[in-house]
Design a protein around this motif. Structure first.
Motif, PDB file in Angstrom:
ATOM      1  N   ALA A 137       0.836  -1.203   0.000  1.00 29.05           N
ATOM      2  CA  ALA A 137       0.000   0.000   0.000  1.00 29.05           C
ATOM      3  C   ALA A 137       0.874   1.257   0.000  1.00 29.05           C
ATOM      4  CB  ALA A 137      -0.931  -0.009   1.200  1.00 29.05           C
ATOM      5  N   MET A 138       1.967   1.241   0.767  1.00 24.61           N
ATOM      6  CA  MET A 138       2.865   2.397   0.795  1.00 24.61           C
ATOM      7  C   MET A 138       3.572   2.573  -0.546  1.00 24.61           C
ATOM      8  SD  MET A 138       4.375   2.255   4.647  1.00 24.61           S
ATOM      9  CE  MET A 138       5.423   3.636   4.436  1.00 24.61           C
ATOM     10  N   LEU A 139       3.942   1.457  -1.207  1.00 23.05           N
ATOM     11  CA  LEU A 139       4.578   1.527  -2.510  1.00 23.05           C
ATOM     12  C   LEU A 139       3.615   2.121  -3.551  1.00 23.05           C
ATOM     13  CD1 LEU A 139       7.009   0.905  -4.313  1.00 23.05           C
ATOM     14  CD2 LEU A 139       6.044  -1.368  -4.674  1.00 23.05           C
ATOM     15  N   VAL A 140       2.378   1.663  -3.547  1.00 24.45           N
ATOM     16  CA  VAL A 140       1.375   2.200  -4.469  1.00 24.45           C
ATOM     17  C   VAL A 140       1.119   3.676  -4.187  1.00 24.45           C
ATOM     18  CG1 VAL A 140      -1.069   2.055  -5.102  1.00 24.45           C
ATOM     19  CG2 VAL A 140       0.288  -0.030  -4.901  1.00 24.45           C
ATOM     20  N   LEU A 177       4.148   5.701  -5.426  1.00 22.55           N
ATOM     21  CA  LEU A 177       4.212   5.820  -6.879  1.00 22.55           C
ATOM     22  C   LEU A 177       3.111   6.731  -7.438  1.00 22.55           C
ATOM     23  CD1 LEU A 177       5.062   2.144  -7.875  1.00 22.55           C
ATOM     24  CD2 LEU A 177       6.585   4.122  -7.872  1.00 22.55           C
ATOM     25  N   ASN A 178       1.981   6.814  -6.781  1.00 19.66           N
ATOM     26  CA  ASN A 178       0.868   7.630  -7.269  1.00 19.66           C
ATOM     27  C   ASN A 178       0.833   9.029  -6.666  1.00 19.66           C
ATOM     28  OD1 ASN A 178      -0.204   5.703  -9.009  1.00 19.66           O
ATOM     29  ND2 ASN A 178      -1.272   4.680  -7.346  1.00 19.66           N
ATOM     30  N   THR A 179       1.731   9.352  -5.776  1.00 15.13           N
ATOM     31  CA  THR A 179       1.719  10.658  -5.129  1.00 15.13           C
ATOM     32  C   THR A 179       1.834  11.806  -6.127  1.00 15.13           C
ATOM     33  OG1 THR A 179       2.603   9.744  -3.099  1.00 15.13           O
ATOM     34  CG2 THR A 179       2.855  12.107  -3.415  1.00 15.13           C
ATOM     35  N   PRO A 180       2.750  11.780  -7.111  1.00 18.93           N
ATOM     36  CA  PRO A 180       2.801  12.883  -8.064  1.00 18.93           C
ATOM     37  C   PRO A 180       1.496  13.044  -8.855  1.00 18.93           C
ATOM     38  CG  PRO A 180       4.813  11.599  -8.212  1.00 18.93           C
ATOM     39  CD  PRO A 180       3.866  10.857  -7.311  1.00 18.93           C
ATOM     40  N   LEU A 181       0.788  11.957  -9.080  1.00 18.26           N
ATOM     41  CA  LEU A 181      -0.457  12.037  -9.819  1.00 18.26           C
ATOM     42  C   LEU A 181      -1.580  12.634  -8.981  1.00 18.26           C
ATOM     43  CD1 LEU A 181      -0.349   8.562 -11.592  1.00 18.26           C
ATOM     44  CD2 LEU A 181       0.315  10.787 -12.520  1.00 18.26           C
TER      45      LEU A 181
END
Length: 133
Positions: A11-14, A17-21
Motif C-alpha cells: 500500500a505504501m509503494l502504491v 508511486l501515485n503521489t505525483p499524480l
C-alpha cells in the motif's frame, strides 16, 4: 503478521508511486506578475476622412478628428508632434481625400487645454493620403 506487513508495504509503494499524480495543484502554479513592465497596445491601421485639425503651441502637438470609413458614424482622435504628419493631415482635410494612419491607442486624461475626450485617441507615426474621396 508478515502478511499484514506485506499489505502495508505494498500500500505504501502504491501510494508513493501515485503521489505525483494526486498533486492536483502542482502543475497549475501561477506565474507571479512582473513589475516594471509596461505592455504597449498593438499597432492599428485605420482609414477615414479628416474632419478637424487642432494644434497647440504649448504642447507642440497636433490633434485631428478622423471620421472612420469602415465604421460609419464613429470618429476618433489622432495625435502627432511630427510636422510632416501634420502636413499630410492638413492635406487630407483640405482635399477631403481618404487617409490611413498607423498608430497605437493611448489613454489621455484630457486635451491640452482641459476638458475630456469622448473619443478614442491614437498616437500616430504614419499617415497616407489617397487620391480617392
Amino acid at each position: 503478521m508478515s502478511r499484514t506487513l506485506r499489505v502495508i508495504g505494498l500500500a505504501m509503494l502504491v501510494l508513493f508511486l501515485n503521489t505525483p499524480l494526486l498533486q492536483i495543484g502542482f502543475a497549475a502554479t501561477t506565474i507571479p506578475p512582473v513589475s516594471g513592465v509596461i505592455l504597449m497596445p498593438p499597432l492599428v491601421q485605420l482609414y477615414g476622412h479628416v474632419a478637424l485639425i487642432n494644434c497647440y503651441a504649448n504642447s507642440n502637438s497636433c490633434y485631428a478628428v478622423i471620421e472612420l470609413r469602415d465604421t460609419p458614424g464613429k470618429s476618433i482622435v489622432v495625435r502627432t508632434s511630427e510636422q510632416r504628419l501634420q502636413s499630410l493631415l492638413e492635406t487630407g482635410l483640405a482635399t477631403g481625400n481618404l487617409i490611413s494612419f498607423v498608430g497605437q491607442g493611448v489613454i489621455i486624461q484630457s486635451p491640452p487645454r482641459g476638458g475630456t475626450w469622448n473619443m478614442e485617441v491614437y498616437s500616430i507615426d504614419e499617415v497616407t493620403v489617397y487620391n480617392k474621396k
